[in-house]
Design a protein around this motif. Structure first.
Motif, short mmCIF file in Angstrom:
data_model
loop_
_atom_site.label_atom_id
_atom_site.label_comp_id
_atom_site.label_asym_id
_atom_site.label_seq_id
_atom_site.Cartn_x
_atom_site.Cartn_y
_atom_site.Cartn_z
N VAL A 207 36.45 -11.94 36.69
CA VAL A 207 35.52 -12.99 36.25
C VAL A 207 34.76 -12.43 35.05
CG1 VAL A 207 33.59 -14.47 36.89
CG2 VAL A 207 35.29 -13.82 38.61
N THR A 208 34.83 -13.10 33.94
CA THR A 208 34.22 -12.58 32.71
C THR A 208 33.27 -13.60 32.07
OG1 THR A 208 35.92 -13.43 31.19
CG2 THR A 208 36.37 -11.31 32.29
N ALA A 209 32.60 -13.14 31.04
CA ALA A 209 31.68 -14.02 30.30
C ALA A 209 32.43 -15.20 29.69
CB ALA A 209 30.97 -13.22 29.21
N HIS A 210 33.71 -15.00 29.37
CA HIS A 210 34.51 -16.07 28.78
C HIS A 210 34.66 -17.24 29.74
CE1 HIS A 210 35.55 -13.25 25.56
NE2 HIS A 210 35.80 -12.36 26.51
N ASP A 211 34.66 -16.95 31.05
CA ASP A 211 34.79 -18.02 32.06
C ASP A 211 33.56 -18.94 32.06
OD1 ASP A 211 37.26 -16.99 32.93
OD2 ASP A 211 36.26 -15.57 34.25
N PHE A 212 32.40 -18.36 31.79
CA PHE A 212 31.18 -19.16 31.70
C PHE A 212 31.16 -19.97 30.41
CE2 PHE A 212 30.01 -15.97 34.83
CZ PHE A 212 29.27 -16.71 35.75
N PHE B 119 26.79 -25.11 36.34
CA PHE B 119 26.83 -23.87 35.55
C PHE B 119 27.80 -22.83 36.12
CE2 PHE B 119 22.87 -25.93 34.52
CZ PHE B 119 22.72 -25.72 33.16
N LEU B 120 28.63 -23.23 37.07
CA LEU B 120 29.60 -22.30 37.64
C LEU B 120 30.71 -22.00 36.63
CD1 LEU B 120 29.91 -23.86 41.21
CD2 LEU B 120 28.70 -21.76 40.59
N PRO B 121 31.31 -20.82 36.71
CA PRO B 121 32.38 -20.46 35.76
C PRO B 121 33.71 -21.10 36.14
CG PRO B 121 32.09 -18.69 37.35
CD PRO B 121 31.02 -19.71 37.65
N LEU B 122 34.64 -21.14 35.20
CA LEU B 122 35.99 -21.62 35.43
C LEU B 122 36.97 -20.72 34.71
CD1 LEU B 122 35.48 -25.47 34.87
CD2 LEU B 122 36.07 -24.37 37.05
N ASN B 123 38.11 -20.48 35.35
CA ASN B 123 39.18 -19.70 34.73
C ASN B 123 40.01 -20.64 33.86
OD1 ASN B 123 42.08 -18.67 34.66
ND2 ASN B 123 41.01 -16.87 35.47
N GLN B 124 39.87 -20.50 32.55
CA GLN B 124 40.46 -21.46 31.62
C GLN B 124 41.98 -21.59 31.79
OE1 GLN B 124 39.48 -20.76 27.51
NE2 GLN B 124 40.64 -22.51 26.76
N ALA B 125 42.68 -20.46 31.88
CA ALA B 125 44.14 -20.52 31.99
C ALA B 125 44.56 -21.30 33.23
CB ALA B 125 44.72 -19.11 32.03
N PHE B 126 43.85 -21.09 34.34
CA PHE B 126 44.21 -21.78 35.58
C PHE B 126 43.92 -23.27 35.47
CE2 PHE B 126 43.24 -23.45 39.79
CZ PHE B 126 44.34 -23.03 40.52
N ASN C 269 35.99 -17.74 43.49
CA ASN C 269 35.51 -16.38 43.22
C ASN C 269 34.26 -16.10 44.06
OD1 ASN C 269 33.46 -17.85 41.95
ND2 ASN C 269 33.24 -16.38 40.28
N GLY C 270 34.01 -16.99 45.05
CA GLY C 270 32.79 -16.91 45.85
C GLY C 270 33.03 -16.39 47.25
N PRO C 271 32.06 -16.59 48.15
CA PRO C 271 32.13 -16.06 49.50
C PRO C 271 33.31 -16.59 50.31
CG PRO C 271 29.90 -16.73 48.98
CD PRO C 271 30.77 -17.23 47.87
N TYR C 272 33.71 -17.85 50.04
CA TYR C 272 34.78 -18.46 50.81
C TYR C 272 35.81 -19.11 49.88
CZ TYR C 272 31.32 -18.22 54.59
OH TYR C 272 30.38 -17.78 55.51
N THR C 273 37.00 -19.32 50.42
CA THR C 273 37.98 -20.19 49.78
C THR C 273 38.03 -21.47 50.60
OG1 THR C 273 39.83 -19.33 51.08
CG2 THR C 273 39.34 -18.21 49.00
N ILE C 274 38.42 -22.56 49.97
CA ILE C 274 38.56 -23.81 50.72
C ILE C 274 40.03 -24.03 51.02
CG2 ILE C 274 38.66 -25.30 48.66
CD1 ILE C 274 36.99 -27.37 50.36
#
Length: 553
Positions: A118-123, A194-201, A219-224
């Motif tokens: 998880v990087t600054a680019h995701d934000f 304001f949550l991040p997102l993985n652009q490629a995905f 990227n958090g405590p749980y997956t759904i």
């Protein structure tokens, strides 16, 4: 010699038998351990009043969506048990002397579900996406306009998204430039938009992104898990790759959509779920139960008037009459019966204190629109005269849960009874559909609600500015716009002056009869004593599950 060999064979045979027996005992013991481990899996089960409208951070607008986004995705910070921001992907930040530049240092051990960092680019990508006009986000412009540099220009299509004031100095340093000083910006970053997102995905999924468990990346405590956009049940499963996985104690949280309160209570009584909301007809039955809990809320329910959908609703006197024509005390005491409070303004009680004096904003602002049958009928008479008619027909749009159904039937009956010539029909739809109808302004009257996104009156007052991404009712008042905008611009560093503007703006809102406040909600619930560490937030995601645990009852 032969005898000796036979003896050796006998000894070997006995030894082999012992080894085989021991091996069997070991396998049996391991099997028992595995069964024991399975039995000890920590699971809590809950009901949810509706399907999840959206798991896309850019498009989510409602309570349920933000609850599950908070559980599955980590932003810069998240709220702790005291509703204070604590480390998320950010471990620290600095603010420039003029309050306009915030520099966040990100942790280097946070990864997405697919193993990517998880990087600054995701934000940067996520925030740009939220204000990109092509995305069609309501919350992006609402949360970022007049806050993040160039957000207003970007969301209106005047400049490209790359001009938004958010940049990645490097992979783990995020720099945010603000349009104006925003003292509450740290708490703002805990919010779902304001949550991040993985652009490629996201781009790989295309239109399918965030429509199922397979098209989401946590990227958090749980997956759904076991979720699709129409699912009536789903699971939150501990994310073993979460940077703070050791803190997460629950292996799984299960959720099932249950709209009928009695059905939910039956599930609770049978031990199948750990928490349920009670409707008014069940409160008296269960309020002496040791598990009965009333939790004060900061959600305010109100009626929206679509001024562009019906000639009558474009008339201020008609709106003022409707606002005053139903008994709110009877509604909260007899219909809701769950500790809710009458709302006679927009900003809720016990939410934010006035600067310097510490008085509650609601008390200072006072009751701006109360139940007053005589006044209602006088406004109604004037409105009908101005319209040149003696009858009005209106349709009231609402959610389809049991509590809302009872409440709306009461309000519709009160309006039709107290305002001669008015006929109110009811249109009940699933919440996701109501939100769509709201966005497209395909309604006349609507029961809606708002819970704060951060700890400041602006989170309520900005709703009704002319270009707000949540207005959707054709209301516009230049003076109201000016007062609210000033609180985020030239008065940003003067809290006393800001709050004075909020007081004046709220008064204008109800002079215009823009909305009709109904009540400030409380939750009457049955909550199992075994639930530990589930925080109820006064703003943002209602429930925080990161620290959830189970204990002895």
């Amino acid at each position: 010699m032969k005898l000796k060999n036979w003896a050796l064979l006998l000894v070997f045979g006995l030894l082999l038998s012992v080894l085989v027996a021991c091996s069997g005992e070991t396998e049996e013991a391991e099997g028992t351990k595995e069964e024991s481990a399975a039995k000890e899996e920590k699971v809590l089960s809950f009901t949810n009043p509706e399907t999840i409208p959206s798991m896309d951070p850019s498009l989510a607008t409602d309570e349920s969506s933000f609850i599950y986004l908070a559980a599955t995705t980590e932003g810069l910070y998240r709220l702790d048990e005291n509703a204070q921001p604590v480390d998320g992907i950010a471990t620290d930040h600095t603010v420039s002397e003029d309050g306009l530049t915030w520099t966040f240092t990100l942790r280097e051990d946070a990864v997405w579900e697919n193993g990517e960092p998880v990087t600054a680019h995701d934000f940067v990508y996520a925030w740009q996406r939220a204000v990109d006009p092509d995305t069609g986000s309501e919350y992006g412009p609402y949360m970022m306009n007049n806050v993040i540099k160039n957000a207003t220009a970007v969301s209106s299509g005047e400049v490209p998204v790359e001009e938004l004031g958010v940049t990645a100095k490097d992979d783990y340093t995020l720099v945010v430039e603000l349009e104006n000083p925003t003292p509450y910006f740290e708490s703002l970053t805990t919010f779902g938009t304001f949550l991040p997102l993985n652009q490629a995905f996201v781009e790989e999924q295309g239109d399918s992104f965030a429509t199922s468990s397979d098209t989401l990346l946590s990227n958090g405590p749980y997956t759904i898990e076991n979720w699709e956009s129409t699912s009536s049940s789903w699971d939150l499963v501990k994310n073993k790759d979460y940077w703070d996985a050791e803190t997460v104690q629950m292996d799984k949280l299960t959720f099932e959509v249950v709209k009928d309160a009695q059905t939910a209570v039956s599930l609770y009584e049978s031990g199948k779920v750990a928490r349920v909301d009670l409707t008014s007809d069940l409160v008296d039955k269960y309020k002496s139960n040791q598990d009965y809990v009333v939790t004060p809320d900061t959600f305010v329910y109100f009626m929206k008037f679509n001024q562009e959908a019906n000639e009558a609703l474009a008339n201020t006197n008609i709106r003022a009459a409707i606002s005053r024509a139903f008994d709110k005390e009877a509604l909260v005491n007899e219909i809701l019966n769950n500790g809710s409070l009458v709302a006679n303004g927009l900003v809720p009680a016990n939410f934010t204190p006035m600067p310097e004096t510490g008085e509650d904003f609601r008390e200072v602002s006072g009751d701006l629109v109360t139940y007053d049958l005589a006044a209602a009928q006088e406004f109604w008479k004037k409105g009908l005269e101005e319209l040149g008619t003696d009858t009005v027909e209106l349709e009231l749009l609402t959610d389809d849960d049991a509590t809302t159904k009872t409440m709306v039937e009461y309000i519709a009956n009160q309006l039709s009874t107290n305002l001669p010539g008015l006929t109110v029909s009811i249109k009940q739809v699933p919440k996701e559909q109501r939100l769509d109808l709201d966005t497209s302004m395909d309604y006349e009257l609507q029961i809606s609600r708002w819970g704060p996104d951060f700890l400041d009156p602006f989170t309520f007052m900005n709703l009704w500015t002319t270009k707000s991404g949540n207005n959707f009712m054709g209301y516009s008042n230049p003076e109201y716009d000016k007062l609210v905008k000033e609180t985020a611009t030239k008065l940003a560093m003067d809290n006393v002056a800001r709050y004075q503007n909020f007081l004046e703006a709220e008064e204008i809102l109800f002079e215009d009869a823009a909305i009709a406040p109904i009540f400030q909600s409380s939750r009457a619930q049955l909550v199992s004593p075994k639930i530990k560490g589930v925080h109820v937030n006064p703003f943002g995601a209602t429930y925080e599950y990161k620290w959830a645990n189970v204990g002895s009852e």
